[in-house]
Enzyme design. Structure first.
Site, PDB file in Angstrom:
ATOM      1  N   HIS A  47      -6.173   0.829   4.462  1.00 47.75           N
ATOM      2  CA  HIS A  47      -5.096   0.629   5.451  1.00 47.75           C
ATOM      3  C   HIS A  47      -5.097  -0.843   5.851  1.00 47.75           C
ATOM      4  CE1 HIS A  47      -4.605   5.045   5.921  1.00 47.75           C
ATOM      5  NE2 HIS A  47      -5.829   4.992   5.432  1.00 47.75           N
ATOM      6  N   HIS A  51       0.700  -1.514   4.066  1.00 46.06           N
ATOM      7  CA  HIS A  51       0.117  -0.449   3.242  1.00 46.06           C
ATOM      8  C   HIS A  51       0.933   0.823   3.345  1.00 46.06           C
ATOM      9  CE1 HIS A  51      -1.604   0.403   7.216  1.00 46.06           C
ATOM     10  NE2 HIS A  51      -1.665   1.669   6.829  1.00 46.06           N
ATOM     11  N   ASP A  53       0.539   4.799   3.701  1.00 44.82           N
ATOM     12  CA  ASP A  53      -0.330   5.957   3.948  1.00 44.82           C
ATOM     13  C   ASP A  53       0.080   7.047   2.972  1.00 44.82           C
ATOM     14  OD1 ASP A  53      -1.562   4.846   6.146  1.00 44.82           O
ATOM     15  OD2 ASP A  53      -0.628   6.185   7.614  1.00 44.82           O
ATOM     16  N   HIS A  57      -3.876  11.418   4.130  1.00 45.88           N
ATOM     17  CA  HIS A  57      -4.506  10.683   5.241  1.00 45.88           C
ATOM     18  C   HIS A  57      -4.396  11.468   6.548  1.00 45.88           C
ATOM     19  CE1 HIS A  57      -5.686   7.475   7.889  1.00 45.88           C
ATOM     20  NE2 HIS A  57      -4.473   7.256   8.341  1.00 45.88           N
ATOM     21  N   GLU A 176       3.272   0.871   6.699  1.00 45.39           N
ATOM     22  CA  GLU A 176       2.850   0.326   7.988  1.00 45.39           C
ATOM     23  C   GLU A 176       2.373  -1.103   7.773  1.00 45.39           C
ATOM     24  OE1 GLU A 176       1.149   4.486   9.945  1.00 45.39           O
ATOM     25  OE2 GLU A 176      -0.120   3.389   8.563  1.00 45.39           O
TER      26      GLU A 176
HETATM   27 ZN   LIG Z   1      -2.289   3.695   7.612  1.00 48.68          ZN
END
Ligand SMILES: [Zn+2]
Length: 225
Positions: A47, A51, A53, A57, A176
């Protein structure tokens, strides 16, 4: 062809979630010490900076990043400015609701520019995040990927991770840690492919937004995705 780089520089200075593994790069061979080449390895949270997810996760029934379709990670994308009323004090743990989107959604990928995490090398806790309602709202309009310029779609202290759960429920992909401060609101072509790391919970991405793709017929390949 003009493009905006929307991933931060990866270095040991890059801020990561409190308690997570910071990026570290070690040289095993180095010209400076007489080696015949330079060779290095890295240790890092996945992360890291910009990145993706994976659903594995945040949900037991989720999958590894290598299993996710790549389609959400390239193609037509809309950058939307989010301007919330109130002082910066009041923004702590503030989530984005459908009524905070002041424009119509015009692309299947939506990147939200909050400007609430301005320095990727400096961690701050009071960033803006998503509400589950806005995730459902975008899902109902055919959005397949939501991106945000903060480290998480939920507040830092959230354990229930309501917006991550809404992403899982709607099978929406997520980016994110984007850097959007130099990017004007509008329509672009996004390219932000995660690495195919077997069963992994996330992958850093090198993300760019290509401007004015209609002027470049050679981009037809990605135009309709
Ligand atoms: Zn993340």
């Amino acid at each position: 062809m003009k493009y905006f780089e929307i991933s931060p520089l990866i270095s040991e200075r890059l801020a990561v979630f409190p308690g997570d593994q910071k990026f570290r790069r070690d040289l095993s061979l180095d010209f400076k010490t007489g080696a015949h080449l330079q060779l290095s390895s890295i240790q890092t949270t996945l992360h890291l900076g910009a990145h993706a997810d994976s659903s594995g996760h945040y949900h037991m029934d989720g999958e590894g990043i290598d299993k996710r379709s790549l389609h959400p990670f390239f193609g037509k994308a809309q950058v939307i400015d989010i301007e919330l009323a109130g002082s910066s004090q009041n923004l702590k743990e503030r989530r984005i609701y459908p009524q905070d989107l002041k424009v119509e959604i015009r692309a299947p990928r939506v990147l939200l520019k909050t400007n609430s995490f301005p320095d990727p090398n400096f961690w701050q806790s009071d960033f803006i995040s998503l509400s589950p309602e806005v995730v459902d709202f975008m899902a109902a309009r055919g959005v397949s990927l939501i991106g945000i310029d903060t480290p998480s779609v939920d507040p830092e202290t959230s354990k229930a991770l309501e917006s991550h759960q809404a992403l899982f429920k709607n099978n929406i992909s997520v980016l994110e840690g984007l850097v959007l401060n130099a990017v004007p609101a509008g329509i672009y072509q996004l390219v932000a492919l995660p690495l195919a790391i077997a069963d992994a919970d996330a992958s850093p991405v090198r993300a760019i937004l290509i401007e004015s793709p209609e002027r470049f017929p050679q981009s037809d390949l990605i135009k309709n995705i």
